[in-house]
Design an enzyme around this catalytic site. Structure first.
Site, PDB file in Angstrom:
ATOM      1  CG  ASP A   1       7.703  75.780  38.629  1.00 55.55           C
ATOM      2  OD1 ASP A   1       7.897  74.589  38.344  1.00 55.55           O
ATOM      3  OD2 ASP A   1       6.654  76.193  39.143  1.00 55.55           O
TER       4      ASP A   1
ATOM      5  CE  LYS B   1      -7.127  60.142  32.431  1.00 54.69           C
ATOM      6  NZ  LYS B   1      -8.234  60.268  33.333  1.00 54.69           N
TER       7      LYS B   1
ATOM      8  CG  ASP C   1       3.635  68.507  34.447  1.00 54.41           C
ATOM      9  OD1 ASP C   1       3.227  67.336  34.355  1.00 54.41           O
ATOM     10  OD2 ASP C   1       2.878  69.486  34.490  1.00 54.41           O
TER      11      ASP C   1
END
Length: 1035
Positions: A385, A556, A667
């Site tokens: 991970d 953003k 992610d």
């Protein structure tokens, strides 16, 4: 009042009616089996508030169960797990045969005592594990919750309570109409997530009104994806009816914890349909590769034993009751497969576990599955991970770039002085933008464009109380403010704006408040928020400044997404590349000023898109995209995610040991690539091939072809593309990926992580190891051949589910290189030696029987046999678990030694055949020697051969040892002492007057020398002319 978690009762499903005349029984049986096996189909549902009986879907039972067995299945289950091994089943059959008088050889206890011992040890070990699991489940299932209606579909969950089922968030005690939840046990992210109550129910004046309105929730069918949800809330008893769209931010999934306020919700999914349960896989019983290899060898030994028995009966000429004699021979030669093999190996495993936990270099390591320590020595793939395992999940703001000027950590004070100056002066009409005003704009944008909420813990006499205390006495002082957000990057950015003078002091659903360096409070009203998604890779916010009424749209996001949105510039791409090479996570910040008319037009289109049932996400995205054009580029920020201690040298060590490392993370692609570079998972000179997003077979085919042309480059692929490739080109994809030096899979769901592990197991036949630290890594850890959990910030869930638990990633180096290597080499030596011990005595039995007219009579009876396998040879043989070929420092200095093990050469059919030859040679010499040298009586043959046998075994252990340990010497001496001492009591087997003569001594010495000396000479020559790799190092 307080009561248990209540769920609408299950109604039994009616089975389809069969025809009155059943013509075909088999057809009916098939129907029945199909009905029993059929998984319940998951459907969409409509849940009425306060009327669960109107819901057509029946809810599954809402209890957590991690146990493998219950009271009824425990004994049969454990026995099945034991007797599915050929070895144990074989002993059971042999032991049972001793109840038949005509097959009885020797005493019953010589067969039943060892078998009983092995089973008792296993049962106790399983029972202890099972009781622990049961206690954990009981603790979780006995939590009480308040329910608000008699029928129990409304639930009230207080602060710091775990949410017991998947619910829609209707109401909260917080004024803002929102609450925070902690999701670390669901998705492995430590930061808090903001959830918003359904506006219609939050606006009701009193809690009781919830039950007087007529409303329902329409929810999609249960799905795996924890990051998305689509549903609608409808209130019918008002004119016109109120419709509200529901998304992920209106849900509270089970296993999350309420972090602020008290929440009330309506249950939509329970039990097996909950997101957290759908994403966990069943834990399996793990069996080590070494055990499987030994199982294969025992089958080969059994075949040899049967062949030997048949040969014996054939040489007799199949006379008389030959079938009975055949079985007697099988029992006689049953020592070829020693029962002590399992006992020795199990005790060895426990010893390795103890050594791992006592190692001072890797403190805090826990062995939770004691049956597979040898697996640590055979690994080829390590799946890790990212967040919390390779990185610390702590973000630090490092760089601000404005295009013409760049600020690093050492020049932040300049920014601070610019900010103080720009808020001190009266705003003059700006003709040309100075650096000061550009910094001001950039910092203001960073301070406004985010999802961060400041949380104040009010302290009463030093004790922290709930943050819900009245806001009047809440001081916005800096010392008791903490920031909460769904991403640690955002917290790092807001902390940085605070450090340069612009502080976020308050936020609710409709407004934000900033404090200037001079202490003034500026208020901004939040008109819209567009949250970050993995598809859009950006987040936006529209705010109206209270003082001036100006409306500004700030945004953003990742450079790939923002490059086409901002106005043309010549520096963005280059600077992003520079920052990424430094291992920084980059965000591009931009803004656009809107007029009142522009905003009103946008709002009406946006609200309309949000209510559509079909393609809602696409329509909403299209409306937002109409705003995202020609935005003014303000700045580029760089944030660093700090790596865990010694990640780089550890990954280097593992790579040199021939272990291929795959990083599987939930992610973003950019972040994952960043960390892969900064952690040196991908070495500096290596190319990275980023697999383009593919959605169908044709695209996947093209992309795989372009990837095939590249050589020696790391692969980065997202979960969605991976899914498509595996659907159409599973074999080709895995084959290509396995050739890569490193693979990074980003945006992986917990189930996908486990799927990748299983793919590698199926396609490569190599051993896999998974390492992680969050609840989202549990499936992967349980699926791998060897699971390692890190006790980290993300809770203990991973370390509890793992086979081995460590405290830091760097400890994995020593765990594999030293302990894994030693465990495998020791177990291989121990297993083969125990087999040798059985084969040598069986060879002697065969020689004895063949000389004495093929009689099925045992050579050594009763205690001699039990003693031979236990007190006479057990300690020296077991002391092999202390043997090591090289010192731990050497094993860590030369990780290449580990590479040899993956080929499995320490225990193979080749080494096994060598041991068979040694056993046959030694057994033959011992028996023939004793028969050639014996004088008058047969009793002398027994005494000479048995004594020579014991001495040979002790010398063979000495021959095997590579590094002497004082305990080994003690074990040898104790065993010899035990044998000599017991000679006095064994007068029923030995003639004591003969044993004390010189004749006995020289005959024993000669036979022992002939059996052992050639092997010592061969070993010396082999070490001289073809030494193994480890001996080159140690010399």
């Amino acid at each position: 009042g307080q009561c248990g978690w209540d769920i609408p009762r299950n109604v039994k499903r009616s089975t389809p009616k069969m025809p009155s005349r059943i013509r075909n029984t088999t057809f009916c049986c098939e129907c029945l089996v199909h009905t029993c096996r059929r998984k319940k189909e998951l459907k969409v549902r409509t849940v009425w508030l306060g009327h669960p009986e109107k819901c057509e879907e029946k809810y599954p039972k809402n209890a957590i169960k991690n146990q493998k067995y219950n009271i009824v299945t425990f004994v049969p289950g454990v026995l099945y797990q034991q007797f599915k091994f050929f070895l144990n089943l074989y002993f059971l059959v042999v032991a049972c045969s001793q109840f038949v008088p005509s097959l009885k050889i020797g005493y019953l206890y010589t067969y039943w005592a060892p078998l009983g011992f092995v089973l008792a040890v296993t049962m106790v070990r399983e029972a202890v594990d099972e009781v622990r699991r049961c206690r954990r489940d009981k603790e979780m299932n006995s939590q009480l919750y308040s329910k608000l209606t008699v029928r129990g579909d409304h639930n009230k969950v207080r602060k710091n309570q775990r949410i017991p089922a998947d619910i829609i968030f209707l109401r909260t005690s917080e004024k803002t109409g929102s609450c925070f939840i902690r999701t670390d046990q669901l998705d492995g992210e430590t930061d808090w997530k903001l959830r918003i109550a359904v506006a219609c129910t939050q606006r009701l004046p009193a809690l009781g009104d919830l039950f007087s309105i007529s409303a329902y929730v329409y929810a999609q069918k249960p799905e795996l994806d924890i990051h998305s949800f689509e549903g609608n809330f409808t209130r019918e008893d008002c004119d016109p009816p109120i419709h509200e769209s529901l998304s992920i931010e209106n849900t509270l999934w089970a296993s999350t914890v309420v972090a602020s306020g008290t929440v009330i919700g309506v249950v939509i999914y329970t039990g097996k349909e909950m997101r957290s349960v759908l994403n966990t896989s069943q834990s399996k019983n793990k069996v080590g590769l070494l055990d499987l290899e030994l199982n294969r060898l025992t089958k080969a030994l059994f075949l040899a034993q049967v062949v030997l028995s048949v040969v014996m009966v054939a040489l007799q000429g199949f006379l008389g009751p030959w079938f009975r004699n055949l079985f007697r021979f099988v029992v006689l030669f049953s020592y070829i497969i020693p029962i002590s093999l399992r006992v020795n190996l199990d005790m060895g495993k426990s010893a390795y576990g103890w050594m791992i936990m006592k190692d001072e270099n890797i403190p805090g390591t826990v062995v939770r599955t004691s049956t597979i320590p040898e697996e640590l020595g055979r690994l080829v793939y390590l799946l890790t991970d990212k967040t919390g395992t390779l990185t610390q999940n702590e973000m630090v703001f490092k760089r601000l770039h404005l295009g013409t000027v760049s600020y690093g950590t050492d020049t932040m004070d300049e920014i601070q002085s610019h900010i103080i100056q720009s808020y001190a002066q009266t705003p003059a009409p700006k003709v040309r933008k100075s650096v000061s005003s550009r910094i001001h704009e950039a910092v203001k944008a960073i301070a406004l464009c985010h999802n961060v909420t400041p949380v104040y813990e009010s302290r009463v006499n030093g004790v922290s109380t709930e943050p819900e205390s009245t806001e009047a006495d809440q001081d916005f002082s800096d010392d008791n403010r903490t920031y909460q957000a769904s991403s640690p990057d955002e917290v790092a950015l807001v902390r940085w704006t605070e450090s340069v003078g612009l502080t976020l002091v308050n936020r609710d659903l409709t407004s934000l408040q900033l404090k200037t360096p001079a202490g003034h409070i500026l208020t901004y009203y939040i008109l819209q928020i567009f949250p970050f998604t993995s598809e859009s890779k950006r987040m936006g916010i529209i705010v109206r400044e209270e003082a001036t009424g100006d409306i500004t749209f700030y945004m953003k996001g990742a450079d790939v997404a923002m490059a086409s949105i901002v106005q043309y510039n010549d520096w963005l791409e280059e600077e992003c590349g520079n920052m990424a090479r430094e291992g920084l996570r980059t965000l591009v910040v931009a803004k656009k000023s809107l007029t009142e008319e522009q905003y009103q037009d946008f709002e009406s289109r946006y609200n309309q898109a949000k209510l559509s049932i079909h393609d809602r996400a696409l329509k909403v995205a299209a409306v937002v995209e109409s705003l995202e054009r020609e935005m003014e580029l303000l700045c580029l920020t760089g944030v660093e995610d700090q790596l865990q201690a010694d990640v780089r040298p550890t990954l280097e060590l593992l790579r040199n040991a021939g272990i291929k490392i795959w990083m599987l993370t939930g992610d973003k692609l950019e972040t994952a690539t960043c960390i892969a570079k900064s952690s040196h998972l991908v070495s500096r000179n290596q190319d990275i091939h980023v697999f383009r997003p593919v959605s169908n077979r044709g695209e996947a085919h093209l992309e795989l072809n372009s990837f095939r042309r590249k050589h020696d480059c790391a692969l980065v692929i997202s979960g969605d593309s991976l899914e498509v490739c595996l659907r159409y080109y599973e074999h080709e994809f895995v084959e290509l990926a396995c050739q890569c030096p490193a693979v990074v899979c980003c945006r992986c769901s917990p189930t996908q992580k486990a799927q990748i592990v299983r793919l590698l197991q199926q396609h490569t036949d190599n051993r896999t190891c998974a390492i992680g630290d969050g609840g989202n890594d549990v499936s992967m850890i349980q699926a791998a051949d060897c699971g390692i959990g890190i006790e980290g910030k993300e809770g203990k869930q991973a370390s509890l589910a793992a086979d081995f638990s460590i405290t830091q990633f760097k400890h994995i180096g020593r765990l594999l290189m030293v302990h894994g290597r030693n465990s495998y080499k020791r177990s291989a030596a121990l297993g083969q030696f125990v087999m040798h011990r059985g084969m040598i005595i069986s060879t002697m039995q065969a020689v004895f029987s063949s000389i004495f007219y093929f009689a099925s009579v045992p050579l050594y009876q009763g205690f001699l046999m039990v003693g031979y396998a236990t007190i006479y040879t057990m300690f020296p043989v077991f002391s092999l678990v202390l043997d090591q070929d090289v010192k731990p420092e050497m094993a860590l200095l030369y990780p290449e030694l580990y590479k040899d093990l993956t080929k499995g050469r320490s225990l193979s059919f080749k080494t096994f055949l060598i041991w068979v030859l040694i056993s046959v040679y030694q057994g033959g010499i011992l028996m023939y020697g004793a028969l050639v040298l014996f004088d008058q009586e047969f009793v002398h043959v027994l005494a000479i051969s048995f004594t020579a046998l014991i001495l040979t075994e002790l010398l063979m252990v000495a021959l095997m040892v590579r590094t002497w340990h004082w305990l080994m010497v003690v074990a040898e001496l104790i065993s010899l002492g035990c044998y000599l001492a017991s000679l006095a009591f064994l007068n029923e087997y030995f003639d004591l007057s003969f044993i004390t003569t010189r004749v006995f001594l020289w005959k024993v010495c000669v036979i022992t020398l002939v059996s052992c000396l050639p092997l010592y000479i061969i070993k010396y020559l082999k070490r001289k002319f073809s030494p193994p790799s480890y001996s080159k190092l140690s010399s």
